[in-house]
Design a protein around this motif. Structure first.
Motif, PDB file in Angstrom:
ATOM      1  N   UNK A  29      38.261  13.066 -69.841  1.00  0.00           N
ATOM      2  CA  UNK A  29      37.375  14.515 -69.675  1.00  0.00           C
ATOM      3  C   UNK A  29      38.015  15.469 -68.977  1.00  0.00           C
ATOM      4  N   UNK A  30      37.640  16.027 -67.718  1.00  0.00           N
ATOM      5  CA  UNK A  30      39.121  17.438 -66.995  1.00  0.00           C
ATOM      6  C   UNK A  30      38.588  16.248 -65.837  1.00  0.00           C
ATOM      7  N   UNK A  31      37.437  15.221 -65.301  1.00  0.00           N
ATOM      8  CA  UNK A  31      38.264  14.861 -64.505  1.00  0.00           C
ATOM      9  C   UNK A  31      39.012  13.133 -64.528  1.00  0.00           C
ATOM     10  N   UNK A  32      39.694  12.771 -65.457  1.00  0.00           N
ATOM     11  CA  UNK A  32      40.803  12.593 -65.737  1.00  0.00           C
ATOM     12  C   UNK A  32      40.098  11.262 -65.818  1.00  0.00           C
ATOM     13  N   UNK A  33      38.504  11.248 -66.630  1.00  0.00           N
ATOM     14  CA  UNK A  33      38.365   9.241 -66.370  1.00  0.00           C
ATOM     15  C   UNK A  33      37.712   9.052 -68.024  1.00  0.00           C
ATOM     16  N   UNK A  34      37.872   8.578 -68.282  1.00  0.00           N
ATOM     17  CA  UNK A  34      36.775   7.253 -69.319  1.00  0.00           C
ATOM     18  C   UNK A  34      35.501   6.984 -69.641  1.00  0.00           C
ATOM     19  N   UNK A  35      34.689   7.290 -70.669  1.00  0.00           N
ATOM     20  CA  UNK A  35      33.316   6.408 -70.461  1.00  0.00           C
ATOM     21  C   UNK A  35      33.730   4.911 -70.457  1.00  0.00           C
ATOM     22  N   UNK A  36      33.378   4.355 -69.904  1.00  0.00           N
ATOM     23  CA  UNK A  36      33.146   2.821 -69.547  1.00  0.00           C
ATOM     24  C   UNK A  36      32.622   1.708 -70.182  1.00  0.00           C
ATOM     25  N   UNK A  37      33.351   1.208 -70.741  1.00  0.00           N
ATOM     26  CA  UNK A  37      32.653  -0.045 -71.934  1.00  0.00           C
ATOM     27  C   UNK A  37      33.375  -0.039 -72.986  1.00  0.00           C
ATOM     28  N   UNK A  38      33.914   1.015 -73.651  1.00  0.00           N
ATOM     29  CA  UNK A  38      34.410   1.552 -74.946  1.00  0.00           C
ATOM     30  C   UNK A  38      36.150   1.054 -75.404  1.00  0.00           C
ATOM     31  N   UNK A  39      36.630   1.167 -76.510  1.00  0.00           N
ATOM     32  CA  UNK A  39      37.781   1.360 -76.210  1.00  0.00           C
ATOM     33  C   UNK A  39      38.700   2.574 -75.527  1.00  0.00           C
ATOM     34  N   UNK A  40      39.940   3.182 -75.625  1.00  0.00           N
ATOM     35  CA  UNK A  40      40.011   4.040 -75.666  1.00  0.00           C
ATOM     36  C   UNK A  40      41.926   4.378 -75.786  1.00  0.00           C
ATOM     37  N   UNK A  41      42.633   4.346 -77.243  1.00  0.00           N
ATOM     38  CA  UNK A  41      43.600   4.642 -77.569  1.00  0.00           C
ATOM     39  C   UNK A  41      44.914   5.080 -76.354  1.00  0.00           C
ATOM     40  N   UNK A  42      45.590   5.219 -75.325  1.00  0.00           N
ATOM     41  CA  UNK A  42      46.676   5.620 -75.333  1.00  0.00           C
ATOM     42  C   UNK A  42      48.472   5.643 -75.466  1.00  0.00           C
ATOM     43  N   UNK A  43      48.253   6.621 -75.900  1.00  0.00           N
ATOM     44  CA  UNK A  43      49.982   7.100 -76.860  1.00  0.00           C
ATOM     45  C   UNK A  43      50.363   6.880 -75.788  1.00  0.00           C
TER      46      UNK A  43
END
Length: 75
Positions: A29-43
């Motif tokens: 997000x614009x705040x540098x956050x990701x939704x909790x409880x999910x999977x986040x791919x980080x290239x």
């Protein structure tokens, strides 16, 4: 943290060491956050010696508590 092993140069001079950079490129997000409880791919974007295939190993640790504790991330 960066760690590496090197040897003293043959003479008393200096030796250039290859420097690598690893940049994280997740969609946040614009705040540098990701939704909790999910999977986040980080290239990971590698440059320098790492991009040239001169890295023996690369590990990633992750923190879910603001950096108080860290755990190795399984591939």
């Amino acid at each position: 943290m960066w760690t590496f092993t090197s040897a003293r140069p043959a003479s008393d001079g200096t030796a250039r060491l290859p420097l690598s950079t690893v940049r994280l490129a997740p969609k946040l997000s614009l705040e540098g956050t990701a939704p909790a409880g999910g999977t986040l791919t980080v290239p990971l974007k590698l440059s320098g010696a790492a991009a040239a295939g001169q890295v023996a190993a690369l590990t990633v640790n992750v923190s879910y508590d603001g950096g108080r504790t860290w755990k190795p991330l399984a591939p």
